[in-house]
Design a protein around this motif. Structure first.
Motif, PDB file in Angstrom:
ATOM      1  N   TRP A  52      -5.770   3.494 -12.440  1.00  0.00           N
ATOM      2  CA  TRP A  52      -4.768   2.436 -12.354  1.00  0.00           C
ATOM      3  C   TRP A  52      -5.423   1.111 -11.959  1.00  0.00           C
ATOM      4  O   TRP A  52      -5.100   0.052 -12.491  1.00  0.00           O
ATOM      5  N   ALA A  53      -6.385   1.177 -11.023  1.00  0.00           N
ATOM      6  CA  ALA A  53      -7.101  -0.032 -10.604  1.00  0.00           C
ATOM      7  C   ALA A  53      -7.949  -0.582 -11.746  1.00  0.00           C
ATOM      8  O   ALA A  53      -8.026  -1.808 -11.935  1.00  0.00           O
ATOM      9  N   ALA A  54      -8.580   0.300 -12.508  1.00  0.00           N
ATOM     10  CA  ALA A  54      -9.364  -0.168 -13.650  1.00  0.00           C
ATOM     11  C   ALA A  54      -8.464  -0.827 -14.686  1.00  0.00           C
ATOM     12  O   ALA A  54      -8.842  -1.823 -15.324  1.00  0.00           O
ATOM     13  N   TYR A  55      -7.275  -0.283 -14.866  1.00  0.00           N
ATOM     14  CA  TYR A  55      -6.297  -0.877 -15.776  1.00  0.00           C
ATOM     15  C   TYR A  55      -5.883  -2.257 -15.250  1.00  0.00           C
ATOM     16  O   TYR A  55      -5.742  -3.216 -16.017  1.00  0.00           O
ATOM     17  N   ILE A  89       0.896  -5.954  -7.357  1.00  0.00           N
ATOM     18  CA  ILE A  89       0.429  -4.569  -7.306  1.00  0.00           C
ATOM     19  C   ILE A  89      -0.961  -4.479  -7.906  1.00  0.00           C
ATOM     20  O   ILE A  89      -1.835  -3.769  -7.390  1.00  0.00           O
ATOM     21  N   ALA A  90      -1.209  -5.220  -9.003  1.00  0.00           N
ATOM     22  CA  ALA A  90      -2.546  -5.242  -9.596  1.00  0.00           C
ATOM     23  C   ALA A  90      -3.567  -5.780  -8.605  1.00  0.00           C
ATOM     24  O   ALA A  90      -4.658  -5.218  -8.449  1.00  0.00           O
ATOM     25  N   ALA A  91      -3.215  -6.873  -7.903  1.00  0.00           N
ATOM     26  CA  ALA A  91      -4.141  -7.449  -6.920  1.00  0.00           C
ATOM     27  C   ALA A  91      -4.433  -6.463  -5.799  1.00  0.00           C
ATOM     28  O   ALA A  91      -5.586  -6.325  -5.353  1.00  0.00           O
ATOM     29  N   ALA A  92      -3.413  -5.742  -5.328  1.00  0.00           N
ATOM     30  CA  ALA A  92      -3.612  -4.761  -4.252  1.00  0.00           C
ATOM     31  C   ALA A  92      -4.490  -3.606  -4.719  1.00  0.00           C
ATOM     32  O   ALA A  92      -5.344  -3.123  -3.963  1.00  0.00           O
ATOM     33  N   LEU A  93      -4.292  -3.135  -5.937  1.00  0.00           N
ATOM     34  CA  LEU A  93      -5.125  -2.060  -6.473  1.00  0.00           C
ATOM     35  C   LEU A  93      -6.590  -2.482  -6.528  1.00  0.00           C
ATOM     36  O   LEU A  93      -7.495  -1.645  -6.406  1.00  0.00           O
ATOM     37  N   ASP A 112       0.838  -1.210   0.000  1.00  0.00           N
ATOM     38  CA  ASP A 112       0.000   0.000   0.000  1.00  0.00           C
ATOM     39  C   ASP A 112       0.868   1.254   0.000  1.00  0.00           C
ATOM     40  O   ASP A 112       0.561   2.232  -0.696  1.00  0.00           O
ATOM     41  N   ALA A 113       1.969   1.224   0.773  1.00  0.00           N
ATOM     42  CA  ALA A 113       2.873   2.379   0.803  1.00  0.00           C
ATOM     43  C   ALA A 113       3.527   2.590  -0.559  1.00  0.00           C
ATOM     44  O   ALA A 113       3.740   3.734  -0.992  1.00  0.00           O
TER      45      ALA A 113
END
Length: 423
Positions: free
Chosen positions: A221-224, A296-300, A193-194
């Protein structure tokens, strides 16, 4: 591990790029590009007699004040985060032209805003891409099927793994960032997250983009990320980033977000394949979307390993997409060592699709299908066989990457390889 690099630090994980750096040891200058925290500095500084860290004001000023003398002071110099002093690029290029004895390793986490044309190093500065840890570079995997061997056309396919579906879900979410993935789950979530917040709050502004609504950038970014491993249009991604909102950000603004994240190496799309001597008439030119790291994609997207394996319709589909992202990361890293580039194939209308095309410098091709199940069916492999009919002997091997336990070759010649055994 499938990599046999002599490491002096027991904590250092040998990387595929170490093999490339060994093989290119006579090159005058090598630029290692990639996102922050993928391990560029650790890999490069281990090979240098001296390192200038140009994200530090004092070291940047020191080098700027006496560049001509300091750049020929050691056998091997590492210039870390070189984009903070763009003039160093041309200085290194000139020294390579002069055949000075110093060898240069330049690491960069962003393309410079101004002051240098990276293409000016053509023929003098070799560029290598460094990505997060492939699954086969992480502890706990024992790859038995080598991508380099697949190009021989007679690779031995064998091995057994205890990796389970839960293990793959964990591997997706833990990231391939060396300083993060080894941590405990709670600390890992905090660090991820940081990392995301730093990109939005600091790294993006450092690239000259002032974002009035940082939450809009994160939503885009999350939609991407939700479009990972697909060819979804940017219009659909934009709509997904602002559902139910009457005043959406413009397409130009969304593409601006995309461009700035690309400059930070945080997007890593898979280009469409356009082969030389092509028998194909109608191939799509649309790239396949990928975030640089599936974790990072999973966290978004707010996904956890437990959610991915829950088999809920939405989460299960995303698990398939992010598993393909993890496969793509592994094929790219190991393929780069074999001097091969990754793309994807899709005919217009989507009648035929091949998830990953790995094409070597000599035109030989290995094709991959990715399946989130242990055993593929004949139907799963029909596009691999179709490709073989189109390009003939150029296709030297067909591989389906699975979540099973055993690697083997089917009677029709297709190699079935669990991801944990591919390296």
């Amino acid at each position: 591990m499938a990599i046999h690099y002599e490491a002096t630090d027991a904590r250092y994980l040998p990387r595929y790029i170490d093999i490339e750096l060994d093989e290119l040891s006579s090159a005058g200058a090598i630029a290692i590009d990639g996102p922050k925290a993928v391990g560029k500095s650790e890999t490069a500084t281990r090979r240098a007699n001296r390192t200038f860290y140009l994200d530090r004001d004092n070291e940047r000023e020191l080098l700027q004040a006496n560049m001509d003398a300091l750049l020929v002071d050691e056998d091997t110099l590492c210039i870390d985060e070189w984009q903070h002093l763009p003039s160093v690029w041309d200085a290194v290029r000139r020294n390579v032209d002069k055949h000075v004895n110093t060898r240069y390793l330049l690491t960069g986490s962003a393309t410079p805003l101004e002051g240098v044309d990276p293409h000016s190093g053509a023929g003098r500065v070799i560029s290598l891409r460094m990505r997060p840890l492939a699954l086969s570079e992480r502890e706990g995997t024992t790859p038995s099927v080598r991508i380099a061997d697949l190009f021989s056309g007679a690779a031995e396919v064998f091995g057994t793994t205890i990796f389970s579906l839960n293990d793959y879900a964990t591997a997706v979410c833990e990231t391939g960032l060396p300083g993060i993935y080894r941590q405990s789950p709670r600390l890992r979530r905090q660090l991820i997250d940081a990392y995301i917040q730093r990109v939005i709050d600091r790294d993006v502004p450092d690239q000259g983009l002032m974002v009035r609504k940082p939450e809009s950038l994160r939503a885009w970014w999350a939609a991407y990320a939700a479009a990972s491993s697909t060819t979804t249009s940017y219009t659909k991604i934009l709509n997904a980033a602002s559902p139910g909102e009457s005043s959406k950000i413009s397409k130009d603004a969304a593409l601006g977000y995309r461009d700035i994240l690309a400059k930070l190496w945080l997007l890593d799309p898979v280009p469409a394949w356009f082969p030389n001597r092509s028998p194909f008439k109608k191939l799509t030119a649309t790239p396949k979307h990928q975030i640089f790291d599936p974790g990072i994609a999973a966290a978004l997207l707010g996904l956890t390993p437990e959610m991915l394996v829950s088999q809920e319709p939405g989460s299960w589909e995303l698990f398939g997409q992010l598993f393909e992202s993890l496969v793509t990361l592994t094929v790219r890293a190991a393929g780069q060592v074999a001097e091969a580039k990754v793309s994807h194939l899709r005919t217009q209308g989507g009648a035929q699709e091949v998830d990953l095309i790995l094409e070597r410098y000599d035109g030989k091709v290995v094709a991959f299908e990715v399946k989130l199940k242990p055993t593929p069916t004949d139907r799963d492999l029909r596009h691999l066989h179709w490709l073989g009919q189109q390009i003939g002997p150029r296709l030297v091997d067909k591989v389906v990457v699975t979540t099973g336990t055993d690697a083997y070759r089917r009677p029709d010649g297709v190699a079935v390889v669990p991801l944990a055994l591919l390296g």
